[in-house]
Design a protein around this motif. Sequence first.
Motif, mmCIF file in Angstrom:
data_model
loop_
_atom_site.group_PDB
_atom_site.id
_atom_site.type_symbol
_atom_site.label_atom_id
_atom_site.label_comp_id
_atom_site.label_asym_id
_atom_site.label_seq_id
_atom_site.Cartn_x
_atom_site.Cartn_y
_atom_site.Cartn_z
ATOM 1 N N GLY A 61 23.248 -13.748 28.743
ATOM 2 C CA GLY A 61 23.260 -12.427 28.641
ATOM 3 C C GLY A 61 24.219 -11.511 29.245
ATOM 4 N N ASN A 62 24.516 -10.522 28.518
ATOM 5 C CA ASN A 62 25.332 -9.453 29.075
ATOM 6 C C ASN A 62 24.718 -8.113 29.753
ATOM 7 O OD1 ASN A 62 24.423 -7.857 26.803
ATOM 8 N ND2 ASN A 62 26.354 -7.743 25.578
ATOM 9 N N GLY A 63 23.375 -8.337 29.674
ATOM 10 C CA GLY A 63 22.576 -7.448 30.511
ATOM 11 C C GLY A 63 21.988 -6.339 29.485
ATOM 12 N N MET A 64 22.083 -6.502 28.306
ATOM 13 C CA MET A 64 21.585 -5.676 27.174
ATOM 14 C C MET A 64 20.272 -6.341 26.219
ATOM 15 S SD MET A 64 24.619 -3.802 25.367
ATOM 16 C CE MET A 64 23.957 -2.289 24.956
ATOM 17 N N ALA A 65 19.346 -5.594 25.965
ATOM 18 C CA ALA A 65 18.285 -6.282 25.076
ATOM 19 C C ALA A 65 17.945 -5.122 24.195
ATOM 20 C CB ALA A 65 17.073 -6.717 25.973
ATOM 21 N N ILE A 66 17.357 -5.863 22.859
ATOM 22 C CA ILE A 66 16.924 -4.811 21.875
ATOM 23 C C ILE A 66 15.529 -5.167 21.213
ATOM 24 C CG2 ILE A 66 17.481 -4.151 19.533
ATOM 25 C CD1 ILE A 66 20.553 -4.500 20.189
ATOM 26 N N VAL A 67 14.796 -4.285 21.214
ATOM 27 C CA VAL A 67 13.392 -4.364 20.342
ATOM 28 C C VAL A 67 13.600 -3.806 18.939
ATOM 29 C CG1 VAL A 67 11.020 -3.947 20.378
ATOM 30 C CG2 VAL A 67 12.216 -4.528 22.534
ATOM 31 N N ALA A 68 13.333 -4.834 17.962
ATOM 32 C CA ALA A 68 13.504 -4.549 16.744
ATOM 33 C C ALA A 68 12.180 -4.315 16.021
ATOM 34 C CB ALA A 68 14.248 -5.597 15.749
ATOM 35 N N CYS A 69 12.119 -3.112 15.370
ATOM 36 C CA CYS A 69 10.822 -2.789 14.531
ATOM 37 C C CYS A 69 11.266 -2.626 13.059
ATOM 38 C CB CYS A 69 10.449 -1.276 14.674
ATOM 39 S SG CYS A 69 10.115 -0.787 16.751
ATOM 40 N N PRO A 70 10.818 -3.854 12.323
ATOM 41 C CA PRO A 70 11.074 -3.948 10.817
ATOM 42 C C PRO A 70 10.273 -2.792 10.122
ATOM 43 C CG PRO A 70 10.256 -6.084 11.673
ATOM 44 C CD PRO A 70 10.188 -4.887 12.671
ATOM 45 N N GLY A 71 10.808 -2.442 9.080
ATOM 46 C CA GLY A 71 10.200 -1.503 8.166
ATOM 47 C C GLY A 71 9.292 -1.977 7.143
ATOM 48 N N GLY A 72 8.715 -0.980 6.387
ATOM 49 C CA GLY A 72 7.852 -1.638 5.399
ATOM 50 C C GLY A 72 6.707 -0.236 5.037
ATOM 51 N N GLY A 73 7.198 0.608 5.345
ATOM 52 C CA GLY A 73 6.546 2.041 4.797
ATOM 53 C C GLY A 73 5.175 2.116 5.538
ATOM 54 N N GLY A 268 30.736 -4.693 12.571
ATOM 55 C CA GLY A 268 31.900 -4.141 13.403
ATOM 56 C C GLY A 268 31.649 -3.004 14.114
ATOM 57 N N GLU A 269 30.978 -2.054 13.517
ATOM 58 C CA GLU A 269 31.064 -0.699 14.290
ATOM 59 C C GLU A 269 30.105 -0.873 15.324
ATOM 60 O OE1 GLU A 269 32.783 1.876 14.409
ATOM 61 O OE2 GLU A 269 34.266 1.562 12.779
ATOM 62 N N LEU A 270 28.782 -1.506 14.987
ATOM 63 C CA LEU A 270 27.749 -1.757 15.835
ATOM 64 C C LEU A 270 28.231 -2.626 17.119
ATOM 65 C CD1 LEU A 270 24.951 -1.110 16.804
ATOM 66 C CD2 LEU A 270 24.040 -2.816 15.258
ATOM 67 N N GLU A 271 28.902 -3.619 16.784
ATOM 68 C CA GLU A 271 29.229 -4.450 17.893
ATOM 69 C C GLU A 271 30.345 -3.485 19.010
ATOM 70 O OE1 GLU A 271 31.188 -8.065 16.956
ATOM 71 O OE2 GLU A 271 29.829 -8.566 15.363
ATOM 72 N N LYS A 272 31.049 -2.847 18.414
ATOM 73 C CA LYS A 272 32.010 -1.913 19.130
ATOM 74 C C LYS A 272 31.181 -0.858 19.948
ATOM 75 C CE LYS A 272 35.999 0.983 18.570
ATOM 76 N NZ LYS A 272 36.795 1.911 17.501
ATOM 77 N N TRP A 273 30.290 -0.310 19.233
ATOM 78 C CA TRP A 273 29.292 0.804 20.109
ATOM 79 C C TRP A 273 28.485 0.013 21.150
ATOM 80 C CZ3 TRP A 273 23.793 1.959 20.093
ATOM 81 C CH2 TRP A 273 23.847 3.287 20.612
ATOM 82 N N LEU A 274 27.779 -1.019 20.743
ATOM 83 C CA LEU A 274 27.249 -1.602 21.984
ATOM 84 C C LEU A 274 28.078 -1.997 23.309
ATOM 85 C CD1 LEU A 274 24.832 -3.858 19.557
ATOM 86 C CD2 LEU A 274 24.205 -2.059 21.349
ATOM 87 N N ARG A 275 29.161 -2.553 22.870
ATOM 88 C CA ARG A 275 30.095 -2.794 23.821
ATOM 89 C C ARG A 275 30.297 -1.610 24.692
ATOM 90 N NH1 ARG A 275 32.945 -6.060 20.247
ATOM 91 N NH2 ARG A 275 34.600 -4.434 19.792
ATOM 92 N N GLU A 276 30.619 -0.552 24.020
ATOM 93 C CA GLU A 276 31.274 0.876 24.644
ATOM 94 C C GLU A 276 29.905 1.186 25.751
ATOM 95 O OE1 GLU A 276 32.348 3.389 21.518
ATOM 96 O OE2 GLU A 276 34.415 2.591 21.341
ATOM 97 N N ILE A 277 28.709 1.334 25.284
ATOM 98 C CA ILE A 277 27.783 1.669 25.946
ATOM 99 C C ILE A 277 27.296 0.822 27.245
ATOM 100 C CG2 ILE A 277 26.839 3.304 24.173
ATOM 101 C CD1 ILE A 277 24.344 1.300 23.820
ATOM 102 N N ASN A 278 27.672 -0.430 26.811
ATOM 103 C CA ASN A 278 27.252 -1.503 28.020
ATOM 104 C C ASN A 278 28.218 -1.248 29.083
ATOM 105 O OD1 ASN A 278 25.638 -3.449 28.959
ATOM 106 N ND2 ASN A 278 27.078 -4.965 28.014
ATOM 107 N N ASN A 279 29.405 -0.769 28.817
ATOM 108 C CA ASN A 279 30.478 -0.825 29.716
ATOM 109 C C ASN A 279 30.520 0.914 30.705
ATOM 110 O OD1 ASN A 279 31.762 -3.105 29.313
ATOM 111 N ND2 ASN A 279 33.037 -2.383 27.730
ATOM 112 N N LYS A 280 29.486 1.511 30.193
ATOM 113 C CA LYS A 280 29.344 2.797 30.863
ATOM 114 C C LYS A 280 28.396 2.832 31.969
ATOM 115 C CE LYS A 280 30.317 5.620 26.865
ATOM 116 N NZ LYS A 280 29.853 6.546 25.820
#
Length: 280
Positions: A61-73, A268-280
């Motif tokens: 683990g790199n210290g990050m976690a995500i909770v996903a909410c699937p869609g469905g109206g 690719g963009e999301l991976e980059k963004w997550l790395r950036e915010i994890n380093n702040k």
Amino acid sequence: MKKLFLMSLVFLSTILSAQNPVEIKLWPNGAPNSNHMTQQVENGPLYVAEPTLTVYLAKEGNGMAIVACPGGGYTHLAMQHEGHDMANWFNSQGITYAVLTYRMPNGNDEVPLSDAQQALRIMRQHADEWNIRQLGIMGASAGGHLASTVATHFTDAATRPDFQILFYPVVTMDPTYTHMGSHDNLLGKNPSKALEQKYSNELQVTPQTPPAFIMHSSDDGAVPVANSVNYYLALVKSKVPACLHTYPIGGHGWGFRDSFTYKRQWTGELEKWLREINNK
């Protein structure tokens, strides 16, 4: 050959991790509210007897976690391509990933939000055990509405996500450009203007709203791209760090599907963004 063997072991360990998730009941002693559903009704919203959180723990683990909410109206749940299918990908980045099975509103607009907030509380209760320093909320379509509601309606530190990721989200409840199915399923067919404004999350942004990564297709025929654009503008106005990625084609509901033309770009963009915010 040795390098290839090691890479295969890493890939295999990632798959095994994602195949053995931890499943946690949100409300083992009973939920604090009810949608008054006791069984599945034909042609009715999905009956979720026991809302749960399915947690895929990252091996390193790199210290990050995500909770996903699937869609469905707000009537069903797209659990695979907007939920479980992303587990391996997030785990491979060192991110612990959890998929939320939440209850449908069925006349009680507070039910989905209470389930999502409880999911964040549970993740934070395990923060030390699971090496969680930053916890985000993610959602697609109506799940994106739920995620943006979590991001704008938090009540304390435990229910405030550190960041938000939105796939083609329903954001507004304004009848002129909302997704009317989600609107009616969450609020009813004739809600008050006050209730519509409460759940129009572009109107609820403050400087305390967490940073956002937003994706949408310009040709989305189900949820107008204005949902994402107006939310992004509200975030920028409140000086909340945000990025918006719009794609010319793709329609609605692509999630993690390979058929989406711009999958390589958004991943690719999301991976980059997550790395950036994890380093702040």
